[in-house]
Design an enzyme around this catalytic site. Structure first.
Site, mmCIF file in Angstrom:
data_model
loop_
_atom_site.group_PDB
_atom_site.id
_atom_site.type_symbol
_atom_site.label_atom_id
_atom_site.label_comp_id
_atom_site.label_asym_id
_atom_site.label_seq_id
_atom_site.Cartn_x
_atom_site.Cartn_y
_atom_site.Cartn_z
ATOM 1 N N HIS A 62 0.845 -1.175 -0.028
ATOM 2 C CA HIS A 62 0.282 0.096 -0.014
ATOM 3 C C HIS A 62 0.745 1.381 -0.040
ATOM 4 O O HIS A 62 0.540 2.184 -0.627
ATOM 5 C CB HIS A 62 -1.023 -0.008 1.124
ATOM 6 C CG HIS A 62 -2.123 -1.029 0.921
ATOM 7 N ND1 HIS A 62 -3.332 -0.352 0.806
ATOM 8 C CD2 HIS A 62 -2.190 -2.324 0.735
ATOM 9 C CE1 HIS A 62 -4.166 -1.650 0.554
ATOM 10 N NE2 HIS A 62 -3.304 -2.559 0.588
ATOM 11 N N GLY A 68 4.539 6.100 -4.854
ATOM 12 C CA GLY A 68 5.536 5.407 -4.645
ATOM 13 C C GLY A 68 6.125 5.010 -3.121
ATOM 14 O O GLY A 68 5.593 5.399 -2.325
ATOM 15 N N ASP A 70 7.529 5.795 -0.362
ATOM 16 C CA ASP A 70 7.960 6.852 0.161
ATOM 17 C C ASP A 70 7.645 7.012 1.562
ATOM 18 O O ASP A 70 7.611 8.275 2.225
ATOM 19 C CB ASP A 70 7.872 8.084 -0.874
ATOM 20 C CG ASP A 70 6.278 8.590 -0.700
ATOM 21 O OD1 ASP A 70 5.564 7.638 -0.408
ATOM 22 O OD2 ASP A 70 6.200 9.684 -1.084
ATOM 23 N N SER A 72 4.413 7.500 2.413
ATOM 24 C CA SER A 72 3.496 8.459 2.244
ATOM 25 C C SER A 72 2.047 7.763 3.334
ATOM 26 O O SER A 72 1.335 8.618 3.815
ATOM 27 C CB SER A 72 2.960 8.614 0.965
ATOM 28 O OG SER A 72 2.758 7.747 0.534
ATOM 29 N N HIS A 186 -0.766 -13.242 -0.687
ATOM 30 C CA HIS A 186 -1.997 -13.533 0.129
ATOM 31 C C HIS A 186 -1.662 -14.771 0.703
ATOM 32 O O HIS A 186 -2.688 -15.358 1.026
ATOM 33 C CB HIS A 186 -3.423 -13.362 -0.830
ATOM 34 C CG HIS A 186 -3.516 -12.023 -1.159
ATOM 35 N ND1 HIS A 186 -4.299 -11.648 -2.028
ATOM 36 C CD2 HIS A 186 -3.343 -10.826 -0.529
ATOM 37 C CE1 HIS A 186 -4.578 -10.348 -2.199
ATOM 38 N NE2 HIS A 186 -3.735 -9.585 -1.201
ATOM 39 N N THR A 187 -0.749 -15.403 0.269
ATOM 40 C CA THR A 187 -0.482 -16.805 0.904
ATOM 41 C C THR A 187 -0.197 -16.636 2.567
ATOM 42 O O THR A 187 -0.344 -17.647 3.363
ATOM 43 C CB THR A 187 0.938 -17.283 0.393
ATOM 44 O OG1 THR A 187 1.556 -18.393 1.327
ATOM 45 C CG2 THR A 187 2.309 -16.258 0.879
HETATM 46 C C1 HEM Z 1 -3.950 -7.518 -6.895
HETATM 47 C C2 HEM Z 1 -4.647 -6.775 -6.112
HETATM 48 C C3 HEM Z 1 -4.955 -6.820 -4.589
HETATM 49 C C4 HEM Z 1 -6.043 -6.595 -3.985
HETATM 50 C C5 HEM Z 1 -7.348 -6.074 -4.625
HETATM 51 C C6 HEM Z 1 -5.717 -7.011 -2.588
HETATM 52 C C7 HEM Z 1 -6.862 -6.840 -1.709
HETATM 53 C C8 HEM Z 1 -6.593 -7.327 -0.396
HETATM 54 C C9 HEM Z 1 -7.887 -7.302 0.519
HETATM 55 C C10 HEM Z 1 -9.243 -6.629 0.629
HETATM 56 C C11 HEM Z 1 -7.327 -7.684 1.741
HETATM 57 C C12 HEM Z 1 -8.130 -7.948 3.175
HETATM 58 C C13 HEM Z 1 -7.869 -6.779 4.118
HETATM 59 C C14 HEM Z 1 -8.295 -6.768 5.307
HETATM 60 O O1 HEM Z 1 -9.276 -6.955 5.593
HETATM 61 O O2 HEM Z 1 -7.559 -6.364 6.327
HETATM 62 C C15 HEM Z 1 -5.781 -7.798 1.781
HETATM 63 C C16 HEM Z 1 -5.068 -8.351 2.649
HETATM 64 C C17 HEM Z 1 -3.699 -8.566 2.418
HETATM 65 N N1 HEM Z 1 -3.177 -8.194 1.276
HETATM 66 FE FE1 HEM Z 1 -3.696 -7.832 -0.572
HETATM 67 N N2 HEM Z 1 -4.661 -7.313 -2.362
HETATM 68 C C18 HEM Z 1 -3.952 -6.924 -3.532
HETATM 69 C C19 HEM Z 1 -2.453 -7.350 -3.739
HETATM 70 C C20 HEM Z 1 -1.532 -7.429 -2.647
HETATM 71 C C21 HEM Z 1 -0.128 -7.325 -2.884
HETATM 72 C C22 HEM Z 1 0.697 -6.958 -4.169
HETATM 73 C C23 HEM Z 1 0.392 -7.427 -1.656
HETATM 74 C C24 HEM Z 1 1.720 -7.565 -1.180
HETATM 75 C C25 HEM Z 1 2.704 -7.696 -2.053
HETATM 76 C C26 HEM Z 1 -0.921 -7.838 -0.507
HETATM 77 C C27 HEM Z 1 -0.637 -8.322 0.452
HETATM 78 C C28 HEM Z 1 -1.504 -8.544 1.177
HETATM 79 C C29 HEM Z 1 -1.624 -9.312 2.706
HETATM 80 C C30 HEM Z 1 -0.285 -9.939 3.099
HETATM 81 C C31 HEM Z 1 -2.698 -9.329 3.302
HETATM 82 C C32 HEM Z 1 -3.073 -9.810 4.562
HETATM 83 C C33 HEM Z 1 -3.250 -8.656 5.746
HETATM 84 C C34 HEM Z 1 -3.671 -9.130 7.095
HETATM 85 O O3 HEM Z 1 -3.654 -10.178 7.314
HETATM 86 O O4 HEM Z 1 -3.972 -8.208 7.761
HETATM 87 N N3 HEM Z 1 -1.838 -7.808 -1.427
HETATM 88 N N4 HEM Z 1 -5.527 -7.602 0.305
#
Ligand code: HEM
Ligand SMILES: *[C@@H]1O[C@H](CO)[C@@H](O)[C@H](O)[C@H]1NC(C)=O
Length: 323
Positions: A62, A68, A70, A72, A186-187
């Site tokens: 995020h 970028g 940075d 922010s 998301h692993t």
């Molecule tokens: C492709 C677009 C992406 C979408 C639409 C997306 C969306 C989301 C959403 C909706 C959640 C749940 C948030 C919550 O309920 O707190 C989430 C969690 C998460 N996302 Fe993504 N994500 C994306 C890409 C990424 C990327 C690129 C990364 C890191 C390189 C990432 C890492 C994570 C991680 C680690 C969690 C778990 C956070 C937690 O356990 O609190 N995501 N994401």
């Protein structure tokens, strides 16, 4: 005269060398303890709550996607239009861990290590602590001077189409392959049921769910996130393997066990599906591409989005406010 010219020449070369790029070990001379301090703070935080690893990894994403990498997103100065209040950043956390590392860093090397670098290093350490790949992070990012809620309007959203997801990544210099690999972050971690409502109860007309969900898994998801239930209840994103950083998430996505809507979309599209499938070829462990190595390439690339170097940014004293 010649001496003066030579001096000017070397001076200019010197300037051009100090500009330009991030590099591994940027703090080796100016703050040799920098990376170990961050690692210790992250490891303490993860020991007390394993999900902090996921939170820190998400924070890096995020941060990088808006203005970028940075720092922010860290700004929390009471301004209601600060970037962190954006809809697309809902649920983002981990700032207190970054701030704790920053305090310790300021104590030993005052004004040297940027908050943006701490975020990138913390994500790296979080991945390793979740048994993911270890890698070296290029550093030298400076902190930005802008925090504006409207700049986060283009954050990828769970309900984006595959085309929108591709465009949003492309706009950050990332390919379809990066989209697949970075989504595989998301692993680890969890999602609030809030993000599941549409997929489970209102995906198709008549209140029907996303048809790509495995039927038995659909029942399980509905039980965990009942309609009109607690929107803040949390469920694992990589069902069955949410604490370990591994390729299991891609196996889930390709077999109808994706949890998030945007994850599922990667399996509908020919190109992104073939990228996922490339990690599951018959000869894969021996000859195929390596999920871990490719993930590392993609996350290093993500960490270079819009970075600010030298005079383009500064080093914040406190990560949550501008100097
Ligand atoms: C492709 C677009 C992406 C979408 C639409 C997306 C969306 C989301 C959403 C909706 C959640 C749940 C948030 C919550 O309920 O707190 C989430 C969690 C998460 N996302 Fe993504 N994500 C994306 C890409 C990424 C990327 C690129 C990364 C890191 C390189 C990432 C890492 C994570 C991680 C680690 C969690 C778990 C956070 C937690 O356990 O609190 N995501 N994401
Ligand atoms: C925030 O960004 C938007 C879009 O670029 C711009 O119109 C607006 O003036 C900015 N607000 C502030 C307070 O800088």
């Amino acid at each position: 005269m010649a001496l003066v010219l030579a001096f000017i020449f070397y001076f200019l070369i010197g300037i051009s060398n100090s500009y330009g790029q991030l590099k591994v070990g940027f703090y080796d001379e100016t703050c040799p303890q920098a990376e170990s301090i961050v690692r210790n703070v992250v490891s303490d935080a993860v020991l007390s709550n394993a999900n902090i690893a996921a939170v820190l990894l998400r924070l890096h994403f995020h941060d990088c996607f808006v203005e970028g990498c940075d720092g922010s997103i860290l700004i929390d100065d009471g301004n209601p239009n600060a970037e962190r209040h954006a809809f697309g950043h809902q649920g983002v956390g981990g700032v207190e861990v970054i701030e704790k590392a920053k305090e310790q860093l300021e104590a030993v090397c005052n004004g040297v290590v940027s908050c943006a670098d701490i975020v990138a290093l913390a994500a790296r350490d979080a991945i390793a602590l979740a048994n993911g790949p270890s890698y070296e992070v290029p550093t030298g990012r400076r902190d930005g001077g802008i925090s504006n809620i409207s700049l986060a309007d283009d954050m990828p959203d769970v309900s984006d189409s595959i085309e929108q997801l591709k465009v949003k990544f492309f706009n950050k210099g990332l390919t379809e392959k990066d989209l697949v690999l970075l989504t595989a972050a998301h692993t680890i971690g969890t999602t609030a049921c809030f993000f599941m409502t549409k997929r489970l109860y209102n995906f198709l007309p008549g209140g029907r769910p996303d048809p790509t969900i495995n039927p038995a898994f659909l029942q399980e998801l509905k039980a965990k996130c009942p309609q009109n239930g607690d929107a803040n209840a949390r469920i694992p994103i990589d069902s069955g393997s949410q604490q370990s950083f591994d390729i299991h998430i891609l196996q889930n996505i390709r077999s109808g066990f994706a949890v998030l809507e945007s994850d599922a979309r990667l399996n509908d599209d020919r190109t992104t599906k073939s990228i996922i499938d490339s990690y599951f070829g018959l000869l894969n462990p021996l000859f195929g591409p390596s999920f871990e190595a490719d993930f590392v390439d993609s996350i290093i690339k993500m960490g270079e989005i819009g970075v600010k170097l030298d005079f383009q940014g500064n080093i914040r004293r406190i990560c949550t406010s501008f100097n």
